[in-house]
Design a protein around this motif. Sequence first.
Motif, PDB file in Angstrom:
ATOM      1  N   PRO A   1       0.092  29.186 -44.716  1.00 60.07           N
ATOM      2  CA  PRO A   1      -0.465  29.380 -46.058  1.00 60.07           C
ATOM      3  C   PRO A   1      -0.116  28.281 -47.061  1.00 60.07           C
ATOM      4  O   PRO A   1      -0.827  28.094 -48.037  1.00 60.07           O
ATOM      5  N   HIS A   2       0.937  27.515 -46.831  1.00 57.14           N
ATOM      6  CA  HIS A   2       1.356  26.531 -47.824  1.00 57.14           C
ATOM      7  C   HIS A   2       0.409  25.335 -47.929  1.00 57.14           C
ATOM      8  O   HIS A   2       0.491  24.570 -48.892  1.00 57.14           O
ATOM      9  N   LEU A   3      -0.480  25.149 -46.969  1.00 54.84           N
ATOM     10  CA  LEU A   3      -1.415  24.034 -47.056  1.00 54.84           C
ATOM     11  C   LEU A   3      -2.405  24.204 -48.199  1.00 54.84           C
ATOM     12  O   LEU A   3      -3.024  23.238 -48.632  1.00 54.84           O
ATOM     13  N   LYS A   4      -2.546  25.396 -48.721  1.00 58.13           N
ATOM     14  CA  LYS A   4      -3.400  25.637 -49.886  1.00 58.13           C
ATOM     15  C   LYS A   4      -2.890  24.836 -51.086  1.00 58.13           C
ATOM     16  O   LYS A   4      -3.657  24.435 -51.950  1.00 58.13           O
ATOM     17  N   GLU A   5      -1.578  24.572 -51.099  1.00 63.90           N
ATOM     18  CA  GLU A   5      -0.989  23.779 -52.183  1.00 63.90           C
ATOM     19  C   GLU A   5      -1.551  22.359 -52.201  1.00 63.90           C
ATOM     20  O   GLU A   5      -1.624  21.733 -53.259  1.00 63.90           O
ATOM     21  N   ILE A   6      -1.965  21.843 -51.043  1.00 63.68           N
ATOM     22  CA  ILE A   6      -2.555  20.508 -50.984  1.00 63.68           C
ATOM     23  C   ILE A   6      -3.862  20.481 -51.771  1.00 63.68           C
ATOM     24  O   ILE A   6      -4.155  19.513 -52.474  1.00 63.68           O
ATOM     25  N   GLU A   7      -4.643  21.542 -51.679  1.00 63.85           N
ATOM     26  CA  GLU A   7      -5.882  21.616 -52.453  1.00 63.85           C
ATOM     27  C   GLU A   7      -5.584  21.571 -53.946  1.00 63.85           C
ATOM     28  O   GLU A   7      -6.270  20.889 -54.707  1.00 63.85           O
ATOM     29  N   GLU A   8      -4.561  22.310 -54.366  1.00 65.52           N
ATOM     30  CA  GLU A   8      -4.206  22.328 -55.785  1.00 65.52           C
ATOM     31  C   GLU A   8      -3.754  20.946 -56.255  1.00 65.52           C
ATOM     32  O   GLU A   8      -4.150  20.483 -57.327  1.00 65.52           O
ATOM     33  N   LEU A   9      -2.952  20.258 -55.434  1.00 67.06           N
ATOM     34  CA  LEU A   9      -2.504  18.916 -55.780  1.00 67.06           C
ATOM     35  C   LEU A   9      -3.678  17.936 -55.812  1.00 67.06           C
ATOM     36  O   LEU A   9      -3.795  17.121 -56.730  1.00 67.06           O
ATOM     37  N   ALA A  10      -4.570  18.022 -54.825  1.00 61.65           N
ATOM     38  CA  ALA A  10      -5.752  17.150 -54.804  1.00 61.65           C
ATOM     39  C   ALA A  10      -6.605  17.380 -56.037  1.00 61.65           C
ATOM     40  O   ALA A  10      -7.133  16.424 -56.624  1.00 61.65           O
ATOM     41  N   ASN A  11      -6.738  18.609 -56.452  1.00 62.49           N
ATOM     42  CA  ASN A  11      -7.489  18.944 -57.653  1.00 62.49           C
ATOM     43  C   ASN A  11      -6.861  18.277 -58.875  1.00 62.49           C
ATOM     44  O   ASN A  11      -7.544  17.634 -59.675  1.00 62.49           O
ATOM     45  N   GLN A  12      -5.548  18.396 -58.999  1.00 56.55           N
ATOM     46  CA  GLN A  12      -4.840  17.817 -60.147  1.00 56.55           C
ATOM     47  C   GLN A  12      -4.929  16.294 -60.157  1.00 56.55           C
ATOM     48  O   GLN A  12      -5.158  15.688 -61.203  1.00 56.55           O
ATOM     49  N   LEU A  13      -4.749  15.661 -59.006  1.00 55.17           N
ATOM     50  CA  LEU A  13      -4.699  14.201 -58.953  1.00 55.17           C
ATOM     51  C   LEU A  13      -6.076  13.544 -59.004  1.00 55.17           C
ATOM     52  O   LEU A  13      -6.223  12.453 -59.551  1.00 55.17           O
ATOM     53  N   SER A  14      -7.082  14.194 -58.426  1.00 53.32           N
ATOM     54  CA  SER A  14      -8.407  13.574 -58.336  1.00 53.32           C
ATOM     55  C   SER A  14      -9.389  14.080 -59.385  1.00 53.32           C
ATOM     56  O   SER A  14     -10.418  13.456 -59.599  1.00 53.32           O
ATOM     57  N   HIS A  15      -9.077  15.232 -59.960  1.00 46.65           N
ATOM     58  CA  HIS A  15      -9.983  15.913 -60.896  1.00 46.65           C
ATOM     59  C   HIS A  15     -11.290  16.327 -60.214  1.00 46.65           C
ATOM     60  O   HIS A  15     -12.292  16.527 -60.868  1.00 46.65           O
ATOM     61  N   PHE A  16     -11.258  16.444 -58.876  1.00 45.90           N
ATOM     62  CA  PHE A  16     -12.388  16.978 -58.127  1.00 45.90           C
ATOM     63  C   PHE A  16     -12.352  18.495 -58.223  1.00 45.90           C
ATOM     64  O   PHE A  16     -11.295  19.089 -58.433  1.00 45.90           O
ATOM     65  N   GLN A  17     -13.495  19.116 -58.045  1.00 46.21           N
ATOM     66  CA  GLN A  17     -13.528  20.552 -57.830  1.00 46.21           C
ATOM     67  C   GLN A  17     -13.386  20.751 -56.329  1.00 46.21           C
ATOM     68  O   GLN A  17     -14.324  20.532 -55.569  1.00 46.21           O
ATOM     69  N   ILE A  18     -12.197  21.122 -55.883  1.00 45.37           N
ATOM     70  CA  ILE A  18     -11.906  21.254 -54.466  1.00 45.37           C
ATOM     71  C   ILE A  18     -12.513  22.547 -53.944  1.00 45.37           C
ATOM     72  O   ILE A  18     -12.312  23.613 -54.521  1.00 45.37           O
ATOM     73  N   LYS A  19     -13.238  22.445 -52.829  1.00 49.07           N
ATOM     74  CA  LYS A  19     -13.896  23.616 -52.248  1.00 49.07           C
ATOM     75  C   LYS A  19     -13.284  24.041 -50.934  1.00 49.07           C
ATOM     76  O   LYS A  19     -13.618  25.085 -50.416  1.00 49.07           O
ATOM     77  N   GLY A  20     -12.402  23.237 -50.367  1.00 49.21           N
ATOM     78  CA  GLY A  20     -11.784  23.605 -49.106  1.00 49.21           C
ATOM     79  C   GLY A  20     -11.204  22.390 -48.418  1.00 49.21           C
ATOM     80  O   GLY A  20     -11.296  21.275 -48.922  1.00 49.21           O
ATOM     81  N   HIS A  21     -10.598  22.646 -47.288  1.00 50.71           N
ATOM     82  CA  HIS A  21     -10.052  21.558 -46.476  1.00 50.71           C
ATOM     83  C   HIS A  21     -10.083  21.969 -45.015  1.00 50.71           C
ATOM     84  O   HIS A  21     -10.323  23.133 -44.700  1.00 50.71           O
ATOM     85  N   ASN A  22      -9.850  21.006 -44.152  1.00 47.69           N
ATOM     86  CA  ASN A  22      -9.885  21.240 -42.716  1.00 47.69           C
ATOM     87  C   ASN A  22      -8.684  20.537 -42.105  1.00 47.69           C
ATOM     88  O   ASN A  22      -8.416  19.387 -42.441  1.00 47.69           O
ATOM     89  N   LEU A  23      -7.970  21.225 -41.233  1.00 51.75           N
ATOM     90  CA  LEU A  23      -6.831  20.619 -40.564  1.00 51.75           C
ATOM     91  C   LEU A  23      -6.950  20.869 -39.073  1.00 51.75           C
ATOM     92  O   LEU A  23      -7.132  22.007 -38.642  1.00 51.75           O
ATOM     93  N   GLN A  24      -6.881  19.786 -38.297  1.00 49.89           N
ATOM     94  CA  GLN A  24      -6.901  19.878 -36.849  1.00 49.89           C
ATOM     95  C   GLN A  24      -5.738  19.048 -36.334  1.00 49.89           C
ATOM     96  O   GLN A  24      -5.563  17.896 -36.725  1.00 49.89           O
ATOM     97  N   ILE A  25      -4.959  19.631 -35.463  1.00 51.63           N
ATOM     98  CA  ILE A  25      -3.814  18.960 -34.869  1.00 51.63           C
ATOM     99  C   ILE A  25      -4.092  18.834 -33.374  1.00 51.63           C
ATOM    100  O   ILE A  25      -4.546  19.783 -32.733  1.00 51.63           O
ATOM    101  N   TYR A  26      -3.831  17.655 -32.821  1.00 46.20           N
ATOM    102  CA  TYR A  26      -4.135  17.380 -31.422  1.00 46.20           C
ATOM    103  C   TYR A  26      -2.865  17.215 -30.615  1.00 46.20           C
ATOM    104  O   TYR A  26      -1.862  16.694 -31.104  1.00 46.20           O
ATOM    105  N   GLY A  27      -2.906  17.652 -29.379  1.00 49.06           N
ATOM    106  CA  GLY A  27      -1.779  17.521 -28.467  1.00 49.06           C
ATOM    107  C   GLY A  27      -2.181  18.012 -27.096  1.00 49.06           C
ATOM    108  O   GLY A  27      -3.361  17.999 -26.744  1.00 49.06           O
ATOM    109  N   LEU A  28      -1.195  18.450 -26.323  1.00 50.87           N
ATOM    110  CA  LEU A  28      -1.440  18.981 -24.988  1.00 50.87           C
ATOM    111  C   LEU A  28      -0.997  20.433 -24.924  1.00 50.87           C
ATOM    112  O   LEU A  28       0.115  20.756 -25.331  1.00 50.87           O
ATOM    113  N   CYS A  29      -1.877  21.285 -24.412  1.00 49.72           N
ATOM    114  CA  CYS A  29      -1.515  22.688 -24.241  1.00 49.72           C
ATOM    115  C   CYS A  29      -0.461  22.804 -23.142  1.00 49.72           C
ATOM    116  O   CYS A  29      -0.213  21.850 -22.389  1.00 49.72           O
ATOM    117  N   GLN A  30       0.147  23.962 -23.035  1.00 52.38           N
ATOM    118  CA  GLN A  30       1.203  24.182 -22.050  1.00 52.38           C
ATOM    119  C   GLN A  30       0.722  23.927 -20.622  1.00 52.38           C
ATOM    120  O   GLN A  30       1.410  23.303 -19.822  1.00 52.38           O
TER     121      GLN A  30
END
Length: 146
Positions: A106-135
Amino acid sequence: MKTLNDTLQTLSRMGLRLTQQRIEILRYLEENRGHPSAEEIYKALKDHVPGLSLTTVYNNLKLLTDYGVINELPFGEGLSRYEWKDAGHYHVICESCGTVVDFQYPHLKEIEELANQLSHFQIKGHNLQIYGLCQTCKTSNRGDSS
């Protein structure tokens, strides 16, 4: 989390015709949270949904994405996977076999708030994908790229 019935009611109120193919595609996505491709959905449904073709699956997935009830997860080279639309989760993707696993943070929502403050964009969402190898790939050395 919205149920299939909630989603069907919403789509009906929006004026979308609820064909058997659409209902079965949505039912499949609700019941199978493994991020299937259009081809996997087609193979799973073709024997018991009359008139279903791969083109019908693709067209309905696009339409349901446009209506905002499912997410398309594009993974490059024309490969997309689909999921029931749930808020606030992210994806870990195996670089070897393509398995996709959801995780919550849930803390990644804070990135949207920071992006909003720094860019003055109206932030509508974000996407995060992490890559690696499954077990499985890690233990079978299918991903010897390291």
